[in-house]
Enzyme design. Structure first.
Site, PDB file in Angstrom:
ATOM      1  CB  SER A   1    -115.824 -11.127 -74.145  1.00  0.00           C
ATOM      2  OG  SER A   1    -115.072 -10.700 -73.035  1.00  0.00           O
TER       3      SER A   1
ATOM      4  CG  ASP B   1    -119.217  -4.206 -72.069  1.00  0.00           C
ATOM      5  OD1 ASP B   1    -118.443  -4.163 -71.092  1.00  0.00           O
ATOM      6  OD2 ASP B   1    -119.038  -4.966 -73.040  1.00  0.00           O
TER       7      ASP B   1
ATOM      8  CG  HIS C   1    -118.431  -7.867 -70.888  1.00  0.00           C
ATOM      9  ND1 HIS C   1    -118.056  -7.380 -72.119  1.00  0.00           N
ATOM     10  CD2 HIS C   1    -117.792  -9.062 -70.755  1.00  0.00           C
ATOM     11  CE1 HIS C   1    -117.227  -8.243 -72.695  1.00  0.00           C
ATOM     12  NE2 HIS C   1    -117.057  -9.269 -71.904  1.00  0.00           N
ATOM     13  CG  ASP C   2    -122.201 -11.735 -68.103  1.00  0.00           C
ATOM     14  OD1 ASP C   2    -121.180 -12.030 -68.746  1.00  0.00           O
ATOM     15  OD2 ASP C   2    -122.502 -12.266 -67.022  1.00  0.00           O
TER      16      ASP C   2
END
Lengths: 391, 391
Positions: free
Chosen positions: B157, B330, B363-364
């Site tokens: 990220s 994501d 995304h996590d």
């Protein structure tokens, strides 16, 4: 803005049901006012009426200048003489949803229960409502207009939820249904976004426990934040990139050489400026407690849950002709949700067509210039008219 | 929470650069403190150091209990003895980013410019910083630790943005780079979400023009709303559906029959309860002005803009070995952004491998259990070690 003064709404059409409406929550709301607009002429046989259901922050001003913003009606490009929903042919009705803030009974209406004193507004004491409650109110309006059967019910987003609710609650009262950019239930992600919007409003001290109207203030900052976030979900990443990209209103702080400190609170990216504008204009036309009430109704929406958990059961034996429309870049109500609906309709042996419109415009595409979508609407309505012998 | 008291941070490793740091904005920030943690042992040849760059709201506590929350380090599953980033073999460094709030100089540090009086904090007077400024601070730390060449720089990220910035600013100081779940620039949609978060904070009256620390308050409601929204973007729709679906904590208001009115402000859906919890815990560990400063740095990130608008130019002749990783679900840093990066690296004839991990975790995912991802990290590091004769 004085939120306690009723809005000056132009040529309002309006009906009051003194007997009120029994709500899903068990409360009877009485009286109930429904504000609506019509376009075109009802035929002698009363068989050419199309009910349009508006989206979350929409209203009844479909095809005329909006009395508060002065902007064209939200579906002016779709509804009018010669347009896909042709008012030379059809009689178009649109009412402000129950719980709304443009004339229909909602949190900004004078409280009519035992605790009201004739001046107090409902505010957060307004009973929780459902999409079905909204549809029941529309049904009363349609009945009051002397229409026994609608030619079609059409709507996008939350309007599409109402369309679906119409087909399961009053299937005999309509020939055709066009649910657009919608889903048979609100997803966890949809609920999550709504919850953030609600929390932004409630966090604003000017919300004052929902009684901002009593103090002549509005929770403008919280409502604007909620709107900004919502607005992102109405667009696609591609549309944001195409419209704004990384264009700035001042030079970048980073780059070939130092240019001196830039305040981190000035407008930098065009997309930020755009969102701030969207937020600030929204608070002038929308009521914060309506925002809370209506998002809750959307969150509770789940057609299958009301029918033994089986979406197919909801549509068993339906006589309605369906045209389901989705947009390829809509991630708020994605095509996958439309497919879930279409599969259930197919299993129920319903008459259903399904169109996914290719576009990069995201959820908002149903409000924007999309020639394929216009052709779909026009074609479906012509087909239903032919089938019904109205051609 | 008393925001003016320095946080009690456990066994802090810490370095002060009295000469300070020249920032992209033209300001020299002096002194500059960098708080960091290390794991494993630096080899005699000082050739086994891996710099891990943390994400937006992460910090230097990669692989140990967090001193404020008591939770395991944010990458405990990835970093440790025998783990994919094996501390039996590698010396791992992670520093709190410049602008952060866990010990490195940031808006919560005592102001050191001419206007400071020795007790006043920077607050919103903290100069605007860039991702490159963060990387320059890390570079000073690495140098201070006596390391002339990093084995690898790894991060997800915003950490991945730092990795990319390392490869273009200090390509000779690293063997390998692993940018994960990131992009070579912040998209319009990313900027838009950040802006909503900032507006939520600024709208909170407890933000007090950025001087909340002087009044011993924190803009907890605004910061929580910002976090709630951010959290939605870290998950996928599928993950939210799998984790929460439409499960409620009380019965639905709609359904087979009236069950009496339900307050529209009670916890209803589990996903709402989860988000509220995420918001409320976040404000206990994160500083609102750091939120503003760091999101701005992310928004300004655009590698190509710093290289004649051509991403390929940024990587021309790079000696770095790249492994780019994206996650299929994501949508904040989608695979399409990773592909843009990989195409530019390929055009620059860089040594690059690219892996898209199939997952529904959004995304996590880079923080969560993903065996394929673990294998990718381990395999890439082994390959680089072999190539460098360190195997």
């Amino acid at each position: 803005m004085n939120s306690t003064t009723p809005l000056a709404i132009g040529e309002q059409q309006h009906v009051r049901f003194a007997e009120g409406l029994g709500l899903d929550c068990g409360v009877t709301l009485a009286p109930v006012d429904i504000a609506y607009r019509t376009y075109g002429t009802l035929s002698e046989k009363r068989d050419n009426a199309i009910l349009i259901c508006h989206a979350f922050t929409g209203d009844q001003y479909v095809a005329e200048e909006h009395p508060l913003t002065g902007k064209p009606g939200w579906w002016s490009r779709m509804v009018g003489p010669g347009k896909p929903i042709d008012t030379n042919r059809f009689f178009v009705i649109c009412s402000n949803v129950l719980g709304g803030c443009m004339g229909s009974t909602g949190p900004r209406s004078i409280r009519t229960d035992a605790e009201g004193d004739g001046t107090e507004l409902w505010g957060t004491a307004f009973p929780p409502i459902t999409i079905r409650d909204m549809v029941r109110a529309q049904h009363k309006l349609v009945h009051a207009l002397g229409i026994e059967k609608l030619f079609a019910v059409i709507g996008g987003s939350m309007g599409g939820m109402q369309v679906l609710e119409w087909t399961v609650t009053y299937p005999q009262m309509m020939l055709a249904a066009m649910p657009i950019a919608t889903a048979p239930f609100h997803s966890a992600q949809n609920i999550a976004f709504n919850e953030v919007g609600r929390q932004a409003i409630i966090a604003d001290p000017d919300w004052r426990g929902g009684r901002y109207w009593a103090d002549d203030v509005v929770p403008a900052r919280g409502l604007a934040v909620a709107r900004m976030m919502g607005h992102i979900t109405y667009l696609s990443e591609e549309a944001l990139t195409r419209k704004f990209g990384r264009r700035m209103r001042r030079g970048p702080v980073s780059g070939q050489g130092p240019e001196g400190p830039v305040s981190m609170f000035s407008d930098i990216f065009e997309v930020e400026s755009y969102l701030r504008y969207q937020g600030s204009t929204f608070v002038r036309r929308f009521d914060a407690n309506s925002y809370l009430t209506i998002t809750r109704a959307m969150d509770w929406f789940d057609i299958a849950a009301d029918h033994d958990g089986e979406l197919t059961h909801a549509f068993a034996g339906t006589p309605v002709r369906f045209c389901v429309v989705s947009f390829s870049s809509d991630w708020l109500f994605p095509t996958s949700a439309a497919r879930t609906l279409v599969r259930a309709l197919n299993r129920a042996a319903a008459n259903v067509s399904f169109v996914e419109i290719e576009t990069d415009k995201g959820h908002d595409a149903f409000l924007l210039e999309e020639p394929d979508f216009d052709r779909t609407v026009r074609g479906f309505l012509c087909g239903v008219a032919e089938h019904a012998g109205l051609a």
